[in-house]
Design a protein around this motif. Structure first.
Motif, PDB file in Angstrom:
ATOM      1  N   ARG A 184       0.593  -1.108   0.463  1.00  0.00           N
ATOM      2  CA  ARG A 184      -0.091  -0.155  -0.128  1.00  0.00           C
ATOM      3  C   ARG A 184       0.460   1.056   0.046  1.00  0.00           C
ATOM      4  N   VAL A 185       0.036   2.064  -0.399  1.00  0.00           N
ATOM      5  CA  VAL A 185       1.535   3.844  -1.481  1.00  0.00           C
ATOM      6  C   VAL A 185       0.610   5.188  -0.349  1.00  0.00           C
ATOM      7  N   ASN A 186       0.959   5.263   0.032  1.00  0.00           N
ATOM      8  CA  ASN A 186      -0.299   6.319   0.753  1.00  0.00           C
ATOM      9  C   ASN A 186       0.919   7.956   1.108  1.00  0.00           C
ATOM     10  N   ALA A 187      -0.165   9.060   1.497  1.00  0.00           N
ATOM     11  CA  ALA A 187       0.876   9.873   1.278  1.00  0.00           C
ATOM     12  C   ALA A 187       0.063  11.326   3.012  1.00  0.00           C
ATOM     13  N   VAL A 188       0.303  11.070   3.998  1.00  0.00           N
ATOM     14  CA  VAL A 188       0.332  12.192   4.913  1.00  0.00           C
ATOM     15  C   VAL A 188       0.702  13.767   4.147  1.00  0.00           C
ATOM     16  N   TYR A 224      -0.268   9.313  10.604  1.00  0.00           N
ATOM     17  CA  TYR A 224       0.741   9.072   9.838  1.00  0.00           C
ATOM     18  C   TYR A 224       0.163   7.015  10.495  1.00  0.00           C
ATOM     19  N   MET A 225      -0.352   7.168  11.338  1.00  0.00           N
ATOM     20  CA  MET A 225      -1.027   5.643  12.516  1.00  0.00           C
ATOM     21  C   MET A 225      -2.086   4.970  11.367  1.00  0.00           C
ATOM     22  N   THR A 226      -2.715   6.566  10.541  1.00  0.00           N
ATOM     23  CA  THR A 226      -3.592   5.853   9.987  1.00  0.00           C
ATOM     24  C   THR A 226      -3.101   5.536   8.374  1.00  0.00           C
ATOM     25  N   ALA A 227      -2.532   5.770   7.596  1.00  0.00           N
ATOM     26  CA  ALA A 227      -1.965   5.096   6.668  1.00  0.00           C
ATOM     27  C   ALA A 227      -0.802   4.195   6.933  1.00  0.00           C
ATOM     28  N   ILE A 228      -0.697   4.132   8.243  1.00  0.00           N
ATOM     29  CA  ILE A 228      -0.258   2.059   8.219  1.00  0.00           C
ATOM     30  C   ILE A 228      -0.833   1.643   8.667  1.00  0.00           C
ATOM     31  N   LEU A 229      -1.681   1.917   9.859  1.00  0.00           N
ATOM     32  CA  LEU A 229      -2.796   1.155  10.375  1.00  0.00           C
ATOM     33  C   LEU A 229      -3.629   0.470   9.281  1.00  0.00           C
ATOM     34  N   ASP A 230      -4.149   1.324   9.060  1.00  0.00           N
ATOM     35  CA  ASP A 230      -5.821   1.119   8.707  1.00  0.00           C
ATOM     36  C   ASP A 230      -5.452   0.381   6.985  1.00  0.00           C
TER      37      ASP A 230
END
Length: 290
Positions: A184-188, A224-230
């Motif tokens: 998964r790839v997200n941006a904060v 960041y934790m939303t991006a990492i854990l969700d």
């Protein structure tokens, strides 16, 4: 933190982790049980942070590697160190960034923008190396640090704004990675936060920043934790605002640009694209001996 976070036995790489948002992120990851490899050009600050974190644990949980994110060799060394020291990489946070003086717009007409090289090219290089290591691990998550400036024009810092628009665009273009490598790839994307980058914006006429609302660091860490854990979040831009965290939906293409025939063709093309990416990934890992 508002979430029940469990990162035990996870390994994270964080660029720009010696101070500011990166330092807060490294600390939060360790507090939640992760082991962290910090990549930064700020050697003294990085080594001091590692020393402080390891002093509180029975075993080492942090390692520092001097890293210039614009260098392919440094990026490869950073992730190889994580594998050597802790067995692999599960989380990659490409956070290193700067903001050049706004007057570079009318500076000499030669050279390159270091803001673009670090904030955008450095992120892309980090993503490309990270995917190889995460794929070896069976999957994972990449979090790119963008900014609220990735959505709006900010004339006082145009290079920075362009770089963060680029990070948002890159992140939203990584859709196939979930099917190619289980990555998964997200941006904060934080609004103004009290960091050195904010302090560096020191030109006439921008005093409004002093009185603008700021984002608490705890809110940034929640993003960041939303991006990492969700695990439902992929190719998402997660914004940290003064009043909390929100996910900013991607722009929907204009209706006149889409037909049902196009949608059906894209579904077929996507399957072929994924298979091609898988083949490319296999070859890339072989070349890099990963």
């Amino acid at each position: 933190m508002t979430q029940d976070i469990k990162l035990k036995n996870k390994v994270a790489v964080v660029t720009g982790g010696s101070k500011g948002i990166g330092k807060a992120l490294v600390t939060a990851l360790v507090e939640q049980g992760a082991k962290v490899v910090i990549g930064d050009i700020l050697v003294n600050e990085g080594e001091e942070l590692v020393k402080a974190l390891n002093s509180k644990q029975p075993d080492n949980v942090a390692v520092f590697v001097r890293t210039d994110v614009t260098s392919w060799d440094d990026n490869k060394k950073l992730f190889a160190t994580a594998e050597k020291e802790f067995g692999g990489v599960d989380i990659a946070c490409l956070n290193a960034g700067i903001s050049e003086h706004p007057q570079t717009l009318f500076g000499p007409l030669e050279g390159e923008s270091m803001t673009l090289k670090i904030n955008l090219d450095g992120v892309i290089k980090g993503n490309r190396v990270a995917i190889l290591h995460l794929a070896k691990r069976g999957g994972g998550v990449i979090v790119n640090t963008a900014s609220a400036a990735g959505f709006v024009g900010t004339s006082i810092i145009p290079h920075y704004t362009a770089s963060k628009h680029g990070v948002v665009g890159w992140t939203r273009s990584m859709q196939p990675m979930i099917d190619v490598a289980n990555v998964r790839v997200n941006a904060v994307c934080p609004y103004w936060v009290e960091t050195d980058i904010l302090a560096s914006i020191d030109v006439p006429g921008v005093g409004f920043i002093d009185v603008a609302p700021k984002v608490p660091m705890e809110t940034v860490m929640d993003a960041y934790m939303t991006a990492i854990l969700d695990e439902s979040q992929h190719c998402q831009t997660i914004i940290a605002l003064p009043d909390g965290v929100r996910v900013e939906p991607a722009f929907n293409i204009w209706a006149s640009c889409v037909t049902q025939e196009m949608v059906e063709a894209k579904m077929v093309d996507y399957k072929e694209e994924v298979e091609a990416w898988k083949s490319d990934l296999k070859e890339a890992r072989m070349r890099a001996n990963i």
